[in-house]
Design a protein around this motif. Structure first.
Motif, PDB file in Angstrom:
ATOM      1  N   LEU A  71       0.985  -1.062   0.051  1.00  0.00           N
ATOM      2  CA  LEU A  71       0.138   0.074  -0.022  1.00  0.00           C
ATOM      3  C   LEU A  71       1.012   1.290  -0.009  1.00  0.00           C
ATOM      4  CD1 LEU A  71      -2.633  -1.247   2.545  1.00  0.00           C
ATOM      5  CD2 LEU A  71      -3.094  -0.323   0.107  1.00  0.00           C
ATOM      6  N   ARG A  77      -2.135   5.544  -4.760  1.00  0.00           N
ATOM      7  CA  ARG A  77      -2.860   5.699  -3.580  1.00  0.00           C
ATOM      8  C   ARG A  77      -2.783   7.412  -3.486  1.00  0.00           C
ATOM      9  NH1 ARG A  77      -5.426   1.288  -1.556  1.00  0.00           N
ATOM     10  NH2 ARG A  77      -5.907   2.573   0.075  1.00  0.00           N
ATOM     11  N   ILE A  91      -6.698  -3.292   8.345  1.00  0.00           N
ATOM     12  CA  ILE A  91      -6.540  -2.541   7.095  1.00  0.00           C
ATOM     13  C   ILE A  91      -7.480  -3.098   6.115  1.00  0.00           C
ATOM     14  CG2 ILE A  91      -5.249  -2.173   5.038  1.00  0.00           C
ATOM     15  CD1 ILE A  91      -2.832  -1.460   7.300  1.00  0.00           C
ATOM     16  N   ALA A  92      -7.428  -4.516   6.067  1.00  0.00           N
ATOM     17  CA  ALA A  92      -8.193  -5.402   4.948  1.00  0.00           C
ATOM     18  C   ALA A  92      -9.741  -5.111   4.964  1.00  0.00           C
ATOM     19  CB  ALA A  92      -7.929  -6.922   5.216  1.00  0.00           C
ATOM     20  N   GLU A  95     -10.063  -1.776   3.385  1.00  0.00           N
ATOM     21  CA  GLU A  95      -9.886  -1.832   1.891  1.00  0.00           C
ATOM     22  C   GLU A  95     -10.927  -2.536   1.298  1.00  0.00           C
ATOM     23  OE1 GLU A  95      -6.864  -1.247  -0.248  1.00  0.00           O
ATOM     24  OE2 GLU A  95      -7.455   0.261   1.439  1.00  0.00           O
ATOM     25  N   ARG A  96     -11.538  -3.407   1.770  1.00  0.00           N
ATOM     26  CA  ARG A  96     -12.643  -4.152   1.047  1.00  0.00           C
ATOM     27  C   ARG A  96     -13.855  -3.353   1.082  1.00  0.00           C
ATOM     28  NH1 ARG A  96     -11.091  -8.982   3.962  1.00  0.00           N
ATOM     29  NH2 ARG A  96     -12.716  -8.483   5.687  1.00  0.00           N
ATOM     30  N   GLY A  98     -13.553  -0.415  -0.300  1.00  0.00           N
ATOM     31  CA  GLY A  98     -13.403   0.392  -1.429  1.00  0.00           C
ATOM     32  C   GLY A  98     -13.524   2.141  -1.354  1.00  0.00           C
ATOM     33  N   HIS A 101      -8.987   5.599  -0.360  1.00  0.00           N
ATOM     34  CA  HIS A 101      -7.814   5.501  -1.278  1.00  0.00           C
ATOM     35  C   HIS A 101      -6.697   5.877  -0.867  1.00  0.00           C
ATOM     36  CE1 HIS A 101     -11.440   4.023  -3.939  1.00  0.00           C
ATOM     37  NE2 HIS A 101     -11.786   4.994  -3.778  1.00  0.00           N
ATOM     38  N   TYR A 104      -2.319   4.338   5.012  1.00  0.00           N
ATOM     39  CA  TYR A 104      -2.703   3.957   6.363  1.00  0.00           C
ATOM     40  C   TYR A 104      -1.507   4.108   7.286  1.00  0.00           C
ATOM     41  CZ  TYR A 104      -6.718   1.338   4.439  1.00  0.00           C
ATOM     42  OH  TYR A 104      -7.804   1.150   3.728  1.00  0.00           O
ATOM     43  N   GLU A 183     -18.850  -5.312   5.651  1.00  0.00           N
ATOM     44  CA  GLU A 183     -18.586  -4.553   4.793  1.00  0.00           C
ATOM     45  C   GLU A 183     -19.243  -3.261   4.266  1.00  0.00           C
ATOM     46  OE1 GLU A 183     -17.172  -6.637   1.289  1.00  0.00           O
ATOM     47  OE2 GLU A 183     -16.417  -8.005   2.960  1.00  0.00           O
TER      48      GLU A 183
END
Ligand SMILES: [Zn+2]
Length: 196
Positions: A71, A77, A91-92, A95-96, A98, A101, A104, A183
Motif C-alpha cells: 500500500l 494511492r 486494514i483489510a 480496503e474491502r 472500496g 484510497h 494507512y 463491509e
C-alpha cells in the motif's frame, strides 16, 4: 508443565493464545494428536513462516513481507489522506469497502490509562513523522473506550497543525470492533465520516 510432558506443553502453549481457554486448548491439543503428521508439520511450518518472513512496514507498521508494504509503495494511492487504525488486521476490512484510497498508519494499539498505555506505547511518533503532505487524517480506531480516547488525543494533536481530522460514522453499538463489522456498515461509516 515442561517438555517432558509433550501434551501438557502443547496445551500450555495453545492456552496462551487470545480467546483460547484451558478447555479449548485441551480440545485442540487432542485434535492435533489425531491429525496426520504432514498436516501437523504444515501447521508448525506456517507458524514459523509468518515469524520469519513477515514484519511491520517501516512506514505504516502494516504487517508485510516487503518493505515498504504494497500500500505504501502503490503510486495510485492518495498521499494527502491517511487512515489511522489500531492493528494491521484492521486494514483489510477497510480496503474491502472500496471507500478509502489513501494511505494507512497502524498505531499498534490504543491509548488505555487503565492499562498504563500512553502515547509513547503506541506509534504516535511514526504518524507525526508522516504528516508533510497530509490534508486529512481519518481515525478508524475501534468505537470503544480506548479507541475513543485515542481518537480524541489524535484530534487534539493534529488539528492545530491545520489537518482535517475525521472519525468513522459508526452505525454499530459502542464497544464493537472494526474486524467484526460487515463491509456495508463499514463502507457507510467511511463515506459518512465526520470531522471531530
Ligand atoms: Zn506501509
Amino acid at each position: 508443565m515442561t517438555s517432558h510432558d509433550p501434551l501438557a506443553r502443547l496445551i500450555g502453549e495453545l492456552s496462551r493464545l487470545p480467546s483460547i481457554g484451558p478447555k479449548t486448548a485441551t480440545r485442540l491439543a487432542h485434535h492435533l494428536l489425531k491429525v496426520r503428521e504432514e498436516d501437523a508439520r504444515s501447521l508448525a511450518a506456517a507458524i514459523i513462516d509468518v515469524k520469519e518472513r513477515l514484519f511491520p512496514c517501516s512506514l505504516c507498521n502494516a504487517i508485510t513481507a516487503v518493505d515498504p508494504c504494497r500500500l505504501c509503495a502503490d503510486p495510485e494511492r492518495d498521499r494527502t489522506r491517511i487512515c489511522v487504525v489500531e492493528e494491521s488486521f484492521n486494514i483489510a476490512p477497510i480496503e474491502r469497502t472500496g471507500e478509502f484510497h489513501g494511505l494507512y498508519h497502524v498505531l499498534m494499539g490504543a491509548l488505555s490509562p487503565h492499562r498504563g498505555i500512553g502515547p509513547d506505547e503506541i506509534d504516535v511518533e511514526g504518524l507525526s513523522g508522516r504528516l508533510e503532505w497530509i490534508e486529512e487524517v481519518v481515525i478508524a480506531t475501534n468505537p470503544n473506550v480506548e479507541g475513543e480516547a485515542t481518537a480524541l488525543y489524535l484530534a487534539r494533536l493534529l488539528k492545530p497543525k491545520g489537518i482535517a481530522v475525521t472519525r468513522l460514522a459508526f452505525g454499530l453499538p459502542v464497544g464493537g470492533d472494526i474486524e467484526y463489522t460487515d463491509e456495508v456498515t463499514l463502507g457507510r461509516a467511511m463515506s459518512g465520516r465526520r470531522e471531530i
